[in-house]
Scaffold this active site. Structure first.
Site, short mmCIF file in Angstrom:
data_model
loop_
_atom_site.label_atom_id
_atom_site.label_comp_id
_atom_site.label_asym_id
_atom_site.label_seq_id
_atom_site.Cartn_x
_atom_site.Cartn_y
_atom_site.Cartn_z
N LYS A 179 -46.44 65.54 38.37
CA LYS A 179 -45.84 65.89 39.70
C LYS A 179 -45.58 64.65 40.65
O LYS A 179 -45.16 64.77 41.79
CB LYS A 179 -46.77 67.07 40.58
N LYS A 181 -56.03 53.60 43.75
CA LYS A 181 -55.24 54.51 44.90
C LYS A 181 -55.53 53.71 45.85
O LYS A 181 -54.43 53.46 46.82
CB LYS A 181 -55.74 55.74 44.89
N LYS A 184 -46.17 60.30 31.24
CA LYS A 184 -47.05 61.54 31.21
C LYS A 184 -46.12 62.32 32.10
O LYS A 184 -45.90 61.75 33.45
CB LYS A 184 -48.25 61.65 31.61
#
Length: 333
Positions: free
Chosen positions: A199, A113, A196
């Site tokens: 969201k 990240k 996958k």
């Protein structure tokens, strides 16, 4: 003695999706019949990204409503919100003080990240996230922590911190095992069936949401990417779109993929998609209706969460008191 289980989920989106439900949440419901279960909405972890306060509040309530709607029973499970139990932050600080910088810096999720966002836009909370997560778990002395494979490294750190504390300051923490959830199916994005369902996808056109209308989800399933040919057969390499729909149908119905394939010999994709849409929407319809019912009576929902927080705090404060005493911190008179 019944084993204790602790698991949490972030309120980072307006709705959970089908992958969340089939991959983890449905198993949470099953575990509450055989274990002493604690389920936490980890709202403090959601602060590691920029938040809109009104939206975050809405999502926390929606998360609680959906957990109740899928079958989490507040009489069987302790359902609570992380920020309602201050001991999470207090123990999190203790763990920050016994975690090495290099150890924290090796955490895969932080590296991924922070590389995407850049160091200037990466908050310190993302770096210390695993220590707070360890506190979330160890406060409740669980034997098992149900997580996906992507959380295995965080559970290993949690185990290391528990063992480190115990060796330095006395046996305080139960060292939990990771209960790696074996998903009944790998649920992929309907528009990008090699990825996958998530969201964080660039488009939600391939994501089936628990709170979306049946009509919207029917449209998404009927618009799902399919493959060349017309045979309804499972072949992840050459027919990822149809294979994904077969996996979804199998996971919801409990039938084998082979038996479903047999039903569509000589039929085309259109018939199959229509039936998948029906089984998905009829499964999600009562969940959506129940969740909206909880959201309609917000005070009743808040009362359930308040009761859960009281039960959670009774356990967490006892653990924290032992931790502080073991560290030599003075009790408040």
């Amino acid at each position: 003695m019944t084993e204790r289980v602790l698991s949490g989920i972030q309120p980072t989106h307006d709705s959970f999706h089908l992958g969340n439900y089939l991959g983890a949440l449905r198993q949470w419901v099953e575990l509450q019949s055989t274990h002493d279960t604690y389920y936490c909405i980890v709202d403090l972890h959601a602060l590691t990204v920029e938040v809109d306060p009104a939206l975050l509040r809405k999502r926390i309530l929606a998360s609680a409503a959906q957990l109740l709607a899928i079958g989490i029973d507040p009489k069987k499970s302790t359902l609570f919100i992380q920020s309602h139990v201050p001991a999470h932050n207090q123990l999190g600080w203790v763990f920050e003080c016994i975690t090495g910088f290099g150890e924290a810096n090796r955490m895969t999720q932080f590296k991924d990240k922070s590389q995407k966002s850049g160091t200037d836009r990466t908050v310190v909370g993302l770096f210390t996230y695993p220590m707070l997560q360890a506190a979330d778990i160890l406060l409740y002395q669980p034997e098992l922590v149900p997580v996906g494979e992507d959380q295995r490294q965080h559970i290993e750190l949690t185990r290391d911190l528990a063992q480190r504390f115990n060796s330095r300051f006395g046996e305080v923490f139960t060292v939990p095992g990771a209960h790696i959830l074996k998903s009944t199916a790998k649920i992929m994005d309907l528009q990008e069936p090699t990825s996958k369902m998530s969201k964080s996808a660039t488009s939600l056109a391939g994501v089936i949401e628990l709170l979306d209308t049946p009509e919207a989800n029917v449209k998404k399933i009927k618009s799902a990417v399919t493959d060349t040919g017309r045979d309804v057969t499972f072949d992840e390499a050459n027919k990822p779109g149809i294979s994904n729909l077969l996996s979804i149908c199998s996971a919801i119905s409990g039938r084998t993929v082979a038996s479903i394939e047999a039903d569509y010999v000589g039929k085309g994709y259109g018939d199959f998609k229509k039936d998948v849409a029906e089984i998905v929407t009829e499964t999600l319809r009562p969940i959506r209706e129940a969740a909206l019912g909880y959201l309609h009576d917000e005070q009743a929902l808040l009362d359930i969460l308040s009761e859960g927080a009281q039960r959670a705090e009774a356990v967490a404060s006892k653990t924290l008191s032992i931790v502080y005493k073991s560290l030599g911190l003075l009790p408040r008179s």
